[in-house]
Every structure is written in C-alpha cells, then in structure tokens.
Motif scaffolding. Structure first.
Motif, PDB file in Angstrom:
ATOM      1  N   VAL A  88       0.829  -1.203   0.000  1.00 44.27           N
ATOM      2  CA  VAL A  88       0.000   0.000   0.000  1.00 44.27           C
ATOM      3  C   VAL A  88       0.863   1.252   0.000  1.00 44.27           C
ATOM      4  O   VAL A  88       0.665   2.174  -0.810  1.00 44.27           O
ATOM      5  N   PHE A  89       1.848   1.301   0.896  1.00 44.12           N
ATOM      6  CA  PHE A  89       2.679   2.499   1.004  1.00 44.12           C
ATOM      7  C   PHE A  89       3.586   2.683  -0.219  1.00 44.12           C
ATOM      8  O   PHE A  89       3.822   3.813  -0.652  1.00 44.12           O
ATOM      9  N   SER A  90       4.084   1.584  -0.767  1.00 44.32           N
ATOM     10  CA  SER A  90       4.926   1.689  -1.964  1.00 44.32           C
ATOM     11  C   SER A  90       4.127   2.239  -3.137  1.00 44.32           C
ATOM     12  O   SER A  90       4.610   3.097  -3.895  1.00 44.32           O
ATOM     13  N   TRP A  91       2.898   1.744  -3.282  1.00 46.44           N
ATOM     14  CA  TRP A  91       2.028   2.244  -4.353  1.00 46.44           C
ATOM     15  C   TRP A  91       1.705   3.721  -4.138  1.00 46.44           C
ATOM     16  O   TRP A  91       1.777   4.531  -5.074  1.00 46.44           O
ATOM     17  N   ALA A  92       1.364   4.082  -2.903  1.00 43.23           N
ATOM     18  CA  ALA A  92       1.007   5.469  -2.597  1.00 43.23           C
ATOM     19  C   ALA A  92       2.194   6.412  -2.813  1.00 43.23           C
ATOM     20  O   ALA A  92       2.026   7.527  -3.320  1.00 43.23           O
ATOM     21  N   TYR A  93       3.391   5.959  -2.462  1.00 42.33           N
ATOM     22  CA  TYR A  93       4.587   6.790  -2.642  1.00 42.33           C
ATOM     23  C   TYR A  93       4.895   6.971  -4.127  1.00 42.33           C
ATOM     24  O   TYR A  93       5.224   8.068  -4.580  1.00 42.33           O
ATOM     25  N   GLU A  94       4.772   5.897  -4.875  1.00 46.13           N
ATOM     26  CA  GLU A  94       5.071   5.949  -6.309  1.00 46.13           C
ATOM     27  C   GLU A  94       4.123   6.897  -7.043  1.00 46.13           C
ATOM     28  O   GLU A  94       4.520   7.576  -7.993  1.00 46.13           O
ATOM     29  N   TYR A  95       2.875   6.941  -6.586  1.00 46.02           N
ATOM     30  CA  TYR A  95       1.886   7.810  -7.233  1.00 46.02           C
ATOM     31  C   TYR A  95       1.745   9.157  -6.506  1.00 46.02           C
ATOM     32  O   TYR A  95       0.779   9.889  -6.718  1.00 46.02           O
ATOM     33  N   GLU A  96       2.731   9.481  -5.666  1.00 44.26           N
ATOM     34  CA  GLU A  96       2.835  10.775  -4.987  1.00 44.26           C
ATOM     35  C   GLU A  96       1.614  11.104  -4.138  1.00 44.26           C
ATOM     36  O   GLU A  96       1.207  12.259  -4.013  1.00 44.26           O
ATOM     37  N   LYS A  97       1.042  10.080  -3.529  1.00 47.93           N
ATOM     38  CA  LYS A  97      -0.059  10.301  -2.599  1.00 47.93           C
ATOM     39  C   LYS A  97       0.469  10.545  -1.187  1.00 47.93           C
ATOM     40  O   LYS A  97      -0.247  11.043  -0.324  1.00 47.93           O
ATOM     41  N   ILE A  98       1.716  10.112  -0.944  1.00 43.80           N
ATOM     42  CA  ILE A  98       2.387  10.363   0.329  1.00 43.80           C
ATOM     43  C   ILE A  98       3.806  10.824   0.017  1.00 43.80           C
ATOM     44  O   ILE A  98       4.344  10.552  -1.068  1.00 43.80           O
ATOM     45  N   LYS A  99       4.438  11.533   0.959  1.00 44.47           N
ATOM     46  CA  LYS A  99       5.772  12.067   0.731  1.00 44.47           C
ATOM     47  C   LYS A  99       6.871  11.183   1.319  1.00 44.47           C
ATOM     48  O   LYS A  99       8.054  11.381   1.032  1.00 44.47           O
ATOM     49  N   PHE A 100       6.474  10.215   2.158  1.00 44.76           N
ATOM     50  CA  PHE A 100       7.467   9.375   2.810  1.00 44.76           C
ATOM     51  C   PHE A 100       6.904   7.974   2.981  1.00 44.76           C
ATOM     52  O   PHE A 100       5.732   7.800   3.313  1.00 44.76           O
ATOM     53  N   ASN A 101       7.737   6.982   2.721  1.00 47.24           N
ATOM     54  CA  ASN A 101       7.324   5.592   2.863  1.00 47.24           C
ATOM     55  C   ASN A 101       7.875   5.043   4.183  1.00 47.24           C
ATOM     56  O   ASN A 101       9.068   4.720   4.280  1.00 47.24           O
ATOM     57  N   PRO A 102       7.033   4.927   5.213  1.00 45.86           N
ATOM     58  CA  PRO A 102       7.511   4.499   6.532  1.00 45.86           C
ATOM     59  C   PRO A 102       7.826   3.012   6.636  1.00 45.86           C
ATOM     60  O   PRO A 102       8.274   2.553   7.692  1.00 45.86           O
ATOM     61  N   THR A 103       7.615   2.251   5.574  1.00 48.81           N
ATOM     62  CA  THR A 103       7.884   0.811   5.655  1.00 48.81           C
ATOM     63  C   THR A 103       9.332   0.472   5.295  1.00 48.81           C
ATOM     64  O   THR A 103       9.763  -0.664   5.477  1.00 48.81           O
ATOM     65  N   LEU A 104      10.067   1.457   4.775  1.00 49.14           N
ATOM     66  CA  LEU A 104      11.446   1.194   4.365  1.00 49.14           C
ATOM     67  C   LEU A 104      12.278   0.774   5.570  1.00 49.14           C
ATOM     68  O   LEU A 104      12.310   1.455   6.597  1.00 49.14           O
ATOM     69  N   GLY A 105      12.938  -0.349   5.441  1.00 43.19           N
ATOM     70  CA  GLY A 105      13.799  -0.834   6.513  1.00 43.19           C
ATOM     71  C   GLY A 105      13.124  -1.771   7.495  1.00 43.19           C
ATOM     72  O   GLY A 105      13.804  -2.370   8.329  1.00 43.19           O
TER      73      GLY A 105
END
Length: 294
Positions: free
Chosen positions: A93-110
């Motif tokens: 969900v977050f990767s998709w949202a980040y890629e489509y600029e719906k969010i500015k930061f992906n908190p799942t990284l790491g």
C-alpha cells in the motif's frame, strides 16, 4: 466554520489509501486468491486499536517505522506468518502510494519480516486417523477424501482442489504440482482408490440431483464440488470446513478423554513424504534435496 469544515481536504489514512489501491488496474490484475488474502490483511490492520483509536483511521503523517515495527511484533505474538503477510500488504500500500505521490514518505522502508522457524511437526498415525474418523461423520463430505488424497499423494491443499477426471490414469493418479515442483504419478492402492471413487460418486450424485450436465472435457470436470452450487469448491471454503472439522475433533477428543495433537492440512504432505518408502524427493516432487528436507 461549518463551510470550512465541509470543504476541508480529506486526511489520508491507511484505510483510504488501501481502498484507493483496491480500485486500481494494479489490484484487478492480482490473482483472486491474492486479493482475498489482502482484503483479510486490510481488515485486521484497520481494526487494530492503538493509543488514539483504530489504526486504519490514523493519519498517514503519524505512521512511522517504529509504529509499523511495533505492530509487526505485537501481531507476531499471535501469528508470525500472518504478521509477515500483513507487513507485506502494508508495504504494498505504502509503496504504491509513494510511487503515485499520494504520500511524501514511505515508513515501511527498513522494516523486516519476522524470522520464522520452519515447521517440523510430524502427524502421528493415531492423530490422523482420529480426525479422519470425525471428518467422515461431518457435514463436509469432501474433507476426508481430501485428507486421504493429500496424505497418500503428498499434495498441497490447492493441488487437491485442482484435481479433475483427467488426473485419473490406469496406473495411478497424475499429480500436477504447483510452486515449481515436478509432476509425478502415485500408484493406486486400496485407500487412494476408495477416496478417489468416493469423490467421483459424490460429484456425480450432486450434478444429477441438480440436473446439471458434466463438462465435456475431462480436464474441466472437477472432482470436489459444492453441493450448493455444483461448482469447484474454493480454497477458502475448504479451509473453513477443515477448521470446523478440527474444532469438532478437539471436542470429541475431550469428550472421550484422549490426547489428540492438532495438525495443519499441509502437515499431511509432510507426513506423506516422511512415510514414503524409497526415493522421498522423487515422491514429493521437490526439485532439490533442500526443499524436500524442509
């Protein structure tokens, strides 16, 4: 104030992002089984209670690496495998949202998956035979033959549901395996023959009662079908039935005051491989010895 409140932009939450993803072509291209699993993940994630309410309603700005890590650890206390699947969905969900600029930061990284030790339970004959007895008395006609076929042919649950008339050969049952395993043939024996014949007879009776014609092609004639619809039983329905038979088996064991150790359906493949005499790797269909050993 009322006007401003009414026209204020909607605050993005995990629930809104998840539902937005579920309306995209990316979602529609996923396998139906994957969609079902993700919907289950969506439900469990969004209804989790946090310090400020439901996790699904928490503004995206408040999602952090630490929050996801804590959710993962807490969920892992009840089910490590589900915790990892739900983390995978959160990441999607977050990767998709980040890629489509719906969010500015992906908190799942790491955030990493939980390490899960490979299951090594061996189902004893007494435990298997007791559940098989209860399954034969249940309202789910297909559970006991599915158990027998899975055990005797060392099959996964999904592979059992894939079986059709085309798998029946004079010499045995042709097993078409998934996940990269090799297809092979299991020779007929009285138990396998009894389970197979029971499914065919019951399948034919169901279609006759419904006045529903058999598919012309053998590969389209499923052996395990629903009495309610006449169609192939879906994986989730079979899992539900197995779960209910498991509960009934536990209750019966308590009433009879006997010790019964529960097992999963996939444990039947492990048991089948373990009980096989001869080349276990060839019998299991695994391409490597390491796969077979696990």
């Amino acid at each position: 104030m009322a006007y401003e409140s009414h026209n204020a932009p909607m605050v993005a939450t995990f629930s809104t992002l998840s539902r937005d993803l579920q309306q995209t072509p990316i979602w529609r291209k996923l396998a139906v089984s994957t969609q079902r699993d993700y919907l289950d993940c969506h439900l469990h994630i969004t209804i989790r209670k946090g310090n400020t309410g439901l996790l699904g309603d928490l503004p995206i700005a408040k999602w952090t690496v630490g929050l996801i890590r804590k959710y993962q650890d807490h969920r892992g206390e009840s089910s490590e495998s589900r915790a990892n699947k739900e983390l995978a969905y959160i990441k999607r969900v977050f990767s998709w949202a980040y890629e489509y600029e719906k969010i500015k930061f992906n908190p799942t990284l790491g955030v990493k998956k939980l390490s899960i030790k490979a299951r090594q339970h061996y189902t004893e004959d007494s435990d298997y035979e007791f559940m098989l007895e209860i399954a034969k008395q249940s309202n789910y006609w297909y559970v006991w033959p599915a158990m027998e076929i899975a055990y005797l042919c060392r099959m996964r649950l999904s592979e059992v549901l894939d079986l059709t008339d085309s798998n029946e050969l004079p010499t045995g049952l042709l097993i078409k395996r998934r996940k990269g395993s090799r297809d092979n043939i299991t020779e007929w024996n009285p138990r396998l023959r009894a389970a197979w014949d029971h499914t065919i007879t019951t399948r034919n009776r169901i279609l006759a009662d419904r006045k529903q014609p058999h598919p012309i092609r053998a590969e389209d004639r499923r052996i395990i079908i629903s009495e309610r619809t006449g169609d192939k039983i879906v994986l989730s329905s079979l899992k539900t039935a197995i779960g209910r038979v498991t509960v009934a088996t536990k209750q019966a064991a308590e009433e009879r005051r006997i010790i019964w150790v529960p097992f999963t359906f996939h444990d039947l493949k492990r048991k089948g491989v373990s009980d096989t005499k001869g080349d276990k790797q060839e019998a299991s269909g695994h391409r490597t010895a390491s796969m077979m050993n696990v």
